[in-house]
Design an enzyme around this catalytic site. Structure first.
Site, PDB file in Angstrom:
ATOM      1  N   HIS A 225       0.878  -1.173   0.000  1.00 40.94           N
ATOM      2  CA  HIS A 225       0.000   0.000   0.000  1.00 40.94           C
ATOM      3  C   HIS A 225       0.914   1.221   0.000  1.00 40.94           C
ATOM      4  O   HIS A 225       1.685   1.437   0.935  1.00 40.94           O
ATOM      5  CB  HIS A 225      -0.906  -0.002   1.228  1.00 40.94           C
ATOM      6  CG  HIS A 225      -1.472   1.337   1.596  1.00 40.94           C
ATOM      7  ND1 HIS A 225      -2.125   2.139   0.700  1.00 40.94           N
ATOM      8  CD2 HIS A 225      -1.470   2.010   2.776  1.00 40.94           C
ATOM      9  CE1 HIS A 225      -2.503   3.249   1.309  1.00 40.94           C
ATOM     10  NE2 HIS A 225      -2.111   3.206   2.568  1.00 40.94           N
ATOM     11  N   TYR A 256      -6.742   8.316  -0.275  1.00 43.59           N
ATOM     12  CA  TYR A 256      -7.140   9.141   0.871  1.00 43.59           C
ATOM     13  C   TYR A 256      -6.100  10.229   1.081  1.00 43.59           C
ATOM     14  O   TYR A 256      -4.933  10.102   0.682  1.00 43.59           O
ATOM     15  CB  TYR A 256      -7.294   8.301   2.147  1.00 43.59           C
ATOM     16  CG  TYR A 256      -6.031   7.617   2.614  1.00 43.59           C
ATOM     17  CD1 TYR A 256      -5.076   8.290   3.374  1.00 43.59           C
ATOM     18  CD2 TYR A 256      -5.796   6.274   2.321  1.00 43.59           C
ATOM     19  CE1 TYR A 256      -3.909   7.657   3.809  1.00 43.59           C
ATOM     20  CE2 TYR A 256      -4.644   5.627   2.754  1.00 43.59           C
ATOM     21  CZ  TYR A 256      -3.709   6.329   3.493  1.00 43.59           C
ATOM     22  OH  TYR A 256      -2.560   5.706   3.917  1.00 43.59           O
ATOM     23  N   ASP A 547     -26.513 -24.016  11.967  1.00 43.28           N
ATOM     24  CA  ASP A 547     -27.907 -24.284  11.628  1.00 43.28           C
ATOM     25  C   ASP A 547     -27.873 -25.349  10.542  1.00 43.28           C
ATOM     26  O   ASP A 547     -27.415 -25.080   9.424  1.00 43.28           O
ATOM     27  CB  ASP A 547     -28.574 -22.997  11.140  1.00 43.28           C
ATOM     28  CG  ASP A 547     -30.044 -23.184  10.838  1.00 43.28           C
ATOM     29  OD1 ASP A 547     -30.801 -23.465  11.779  1.00 43.28           O
ATOM     30  OD2 ASP A 547     -30.441 -23.054   9.657  1.00 43.28           O
TER      31      ASP A 547
END
Length: 837
Positions: A225, A256, A547
């Site tokens: 980055h 940014y 579930d």
């Protein structure tokens, strides 16, 4: 005197924000004899924490990430290292303005302050921004910056002050030892060996390298980055403290800009993805600045610098300022963008606390500390569990491919149904080629290619014209087709054939098999062989962790069938709770699953099997082997779409034959292939069936979900005491089905919600229950048979009344909705006559 610790209750590797936070929270929970090891010096040992830009935006589409960020922000405030500056995301395009409306609506669902603002309002907050470049923005006033190194130091010191932690700096990890049974037994460092039963890897970009020492895999990759710091900025000369102006995210440019004292930091996610293998990260001695601050590649950044100059020309174009610092900073990326947390499936006692950013670091430290201490984390972090990954998802090739694909989407407009493109196709059903011939449109689940709908069914559109709830809005039309609703209606009229090969199939066997399933399942599993049981799995706090369905195939043999996305997490849950005399195995790759449902399903099945499949001969909730077209299949009479039918479990090499047999036999009866768009959405929602990860998650209970059973079984199971207490207390919220009354937007277009939107009063006020939880849409989709767009949402009891009129906010506009059902009664076939026919 040698004060090197030879023994530890846990060794924490990595002294960045996560490692320090974990040490602090473990100490607060009563752990002693902790050891924190890092090869670098304190307080900045050279990891990503040391070069991070350190700002926090609270908005996230993931509820888990939002809650971790919220908790981290509160911890930073308690430490006195947080400065609130506000933040703005600006839009250069109409598409981005629409996205900002969606983000503001999502913020409202989470209770985060946010509002859309005009270019002029942006200019008032950020006077050095060129208003003509943007169309508007979204203002988030609670954005702020933190001093992460100071925060880490304070947390580390707190653990030391509690007498719980010893710090070993400048020590390289040389190896991780294991006992003969595979459990952790210690670490070897350049300063000596430490015996321990628990190791927590908190070292970011180095994590895969450390895990490999123990024979485990942490699926992340370091990626660059880029960031520069420009200064000194004359406008910032008199700044008191670190920041006075809001942070700007120029999201269309994937960049940014944020004030840092007298400088302006400019960061980019727009450049080409630059992957750095963990073994290629330079050592402390080799690094010019630090191991994670790599040499800047100017050519990659030049296009982004021009965009930054366009947005802030006077400030960044001032001849008096210059680039004072520039790096290719290393950060961690995972295949799905989430952190990698929890005990590794391969090595008991080895914990991953990796791929965290500054904004969620302390929250992750607290949650994992709770988890390591045997208590249920207050924040549900199942989405981040390291156990979620299948073997192919842990390979370097997969991790790197997904990181390359995902990097430039960091600030992208990402649809909720957005599909990955890299590494596909990989896991293929035995009927994949037949589905391609039927013009199937595929989506991916856990590497499996699953038809969402079939282009070959386009002829159904004319048959069901006027009932298809067609969409004209571009956003909700992505990864959707009216064919889904046509397939749904064709299934309701005749029958549908669904490929469910992505189901995970787990067998629990041995003399302890009954105890194994009883100890984790809410439902009674001491049933006769041939019974099928639908059940939830709970954590100790009574929240959902699973579930699924369980078939009893024999006295010592149970088969668990669960969703592909959660298969590996469920496997680890069963494995972690196995008693003696029981084993669990993953048989997913041995079986394919086909579903046939609809009023003609029995006629079709009867035509290809000598077995008695009549209502009396094959009752709902039972299973048994039957012959079908020259094969033997395990047939299970259950339904997730609310129709008569069966799931058929077929040896995978025979799956194509069974598919062909059913297709041929079903043609006269109107059988059509049906995609997951029906199975997972339209059929499910008409029946009010809940889905794990949507309605069923750790923050809600069986009582609130309307899923209590008449009695609680006598046998103990995980979460039983919490569940009993929940049954005695009034619910703080109740799950309801809502219908949208009017879809018309201000522009006159019919719009359809997709999920995640806030539920409000008719006048736009948020709904909050007694536990402070906001009401939002957990699932949304068409109900073609009932002619309504359906929403599921938890509502405070006072609002959970049939006929109550409320509102839902979608892309910044409110739409009227009505509470149609409270609890589990379905809108379609409320007496369940069709499924039990």
């Amino acid at each position: 005197m040698n004060d090197f610790p030879g023994r530890a209750s846990a060794v924490i590797i990595g002294a960045g924000i996560v490692g320090n936070s974990l040490a602090c929270h473990l100490a607060r929970l009563g752990w002693t004899d902790l050891v924190l090891v890092d090869k670098g010096p304190m307080p900045n040992p050279g990891g990503s924490t040391g070069h991070a830009s350190n700002f926090i935006f609270p908005i996230e589409y993931s509820k888990m990430m939002m809650e971790l960020t919220r908790d981290s922000t509160e911890q930073y405030k308690e430490l006195g290292v947080f400065t609130e500056s506000g933040g703005i995301e600006v839009a250069r395009t109409p598409e981005r303005m629409t996205e900002l409306r969606r983000r503001c609506s999502q913020a409202k669902a989470w209770g985060i302050p946010a509002r859309l603002i005009t270019p002029a309002e942006v200019g008032k907050l950020v006077p050095y921004l060129e208003e003509s470049v943007i169309l508007g923005g979204a203002h988030f006033p609670t954005v702020g910056v933190v001093d992460s190194l100071r925060a880490g130091t304070l947390m580390r010191e707190q653990a030391q002050q509690l007498g719980a932690l010893r710090v070993v700096a400048g020590a390289e990890i040389l190896g991780i030892n294991k006992r003969p049974d595979g459990r952790i037994s210690g670490v070897r460092t350049s300063k000596g060996d430490i015996a321990t039963d628990v190791v927590a890897i908190c070292c970011g970009v180095w994590s895969p390298r450390l895990a490999a020492m123990a024979g485990a895999r942490i699926p992340l990759t370091p990626i660059v980055h880029q960031m520069i710091s420009v200064g000194p900025i004359p406008l910032f000369a008199d700044t008191a403290g670190e920041i006075e102006y809001p942070i700007v995210r120029d999201v269309d440019a994937n960049m940014y800009e944020r004030q840092h004292g007298a400088d302006m930091e400019v960061g980019s996610y727009a450049h080409r993805p630059i992957i750095v293998a963990p073994d290629d990260i330079p050592s402390i001695e080799e690094a010019v600045l630090s191991p994670t601050e790599m040499p800047f590649t100017q050519d990659d950044f030049d296009p982004q610098l021009m965009q930054a100059l366009e947005l802030m020309p006077e400030l960044l174009g001032d001849e008096r300022v210059g680039i004072r610092y520039s790096i290719n900073g290393l950060i961690s990326m995972t295949p799905d963008g989430h952190p990698v947390l929890g005990e590794t499936p391969e090595v008991p006692g080895l914990w991953s606390v990796a791929a965290s950013w500054i904004k969620e670091g302390p929250g992750i430290g607290r949650a994992v500390a709770e988890w390591m201490s045997g208590t249920t984390p207050e924040i549900d972090i199942h989405e981040a569990s390291i156990a979620r990954f299948y073997g192919h998802q842990r390979t370097t090739a997969h991790v790197v491919a997904r990181a390359r694909e995902g990097f430039n989407k960091m600030y992208g407009i990402v649809h909720p149904s957005e599909q990955w493109e890299s590494g596909r196709p990989l896991r293929l059903s035995p009927v994949y080629d037949r589905q391609r011939e039927l013009d199937a449109v595929f989506i991916e689940t856990a590497g499996w290619e699953r038809p969402n709908w079939y282009g070959s069914n386009s002829g159904l559109l004319e048959r069901y014209a006027g009932r298809l709830m067609e969409r004209t809005g571009e956003w909700e039309s992505r990864w959707w087709s009216p064919i889904i609703n046509a397939e749904h209606l064709a299934m309701r009229d005749a029958a549908g054939l669904v490929d469910l090969s992505a189901f995970a199939v787990l067998d629990v066997t041995g003399p302890g098999a009954l105890e194994a399933v009883q100890s984790v399942a809410v439902a009674q599993l001491d049933v006769a062989p041939g019974r099928v049981v639908y059940t939830s799995l709970l954590n100790e706090a009574g929240g959902f962790v699973g579930d699924l369905t369980i078939m009893r195939l024999g006295p010592r043999h149970f088969r668990v069938v669960t969703g592909g996305a959660t298969g590996m997490s469920d496997l680890k849950w069963f494995a972690d709770h196995l008693p003696g005399g029981a084993a669990v195995s993953d048989l997913t790759s041995a079986w394919t699953t086909l579903g046939i449902w609809g009023p003609r399903a029995r006629d079709i099945l009867a035509a290809v099997t000598p077995a008695d499949v009549s209502g009396d001969g094959f009752k709902f909730g039972t299973c048994r082997e039957i012959e079908l077209g020259g094969t033997t299949v395990l047939a299970s009479r259950i339904s997730y779409v609310g129709e008569l039918g069966w799931e058929l479990y077929v040896p995978i090499e025979q799956g194509a034959r069974v598919w062909d047999t059913l297709r041929e036999a079903g043609r006269p009866a109107g059988l059509v292939p049906v995609g997951i768009g029906v199975y997972g959405t339209t059929g499910r929602l008409e029946k009010g069936y809940r889905a794990y990860g949507a309605e069923l998650e750790g923050d809600y209970t069986l009582v609130e979900a309307g899923m209590t059973r008449p009695r609680v079984k006598a046998q103990d199971f995980v979460g039983k005491q919490a569940y009993l207490a929940q049954r005695e207390a009034p619910p703080a919220a109740m799950l309801c089905t809502l219908t949208v009354d009017d879809h018309t937007s201000a522009a006159g277009e019919r719009r359809y919600m997709l999920g995640g939107e806030p539920i409000l009063t008719p006048h736009g006020e948020p709904l909050t229950d007694a536990r402070g939880r906001h009401s939002y849409v957990t699932s949304a989709g068409s109900g073609p048979s009932v002619g309504k767009h359906l929403l599921l949402a938890y509502l405070p009891p006072a609002r959970a009344v049939e006929g109550t009129r409320l509102a839902v906010e979608y892309l910044g506009e409110r739409y009227p909705v009505t509470v149609a059902v409270v609890g589990a009664t379905p809108l379609f076939d409320p007496a369940n006559e069709r499924v039990r026919a």
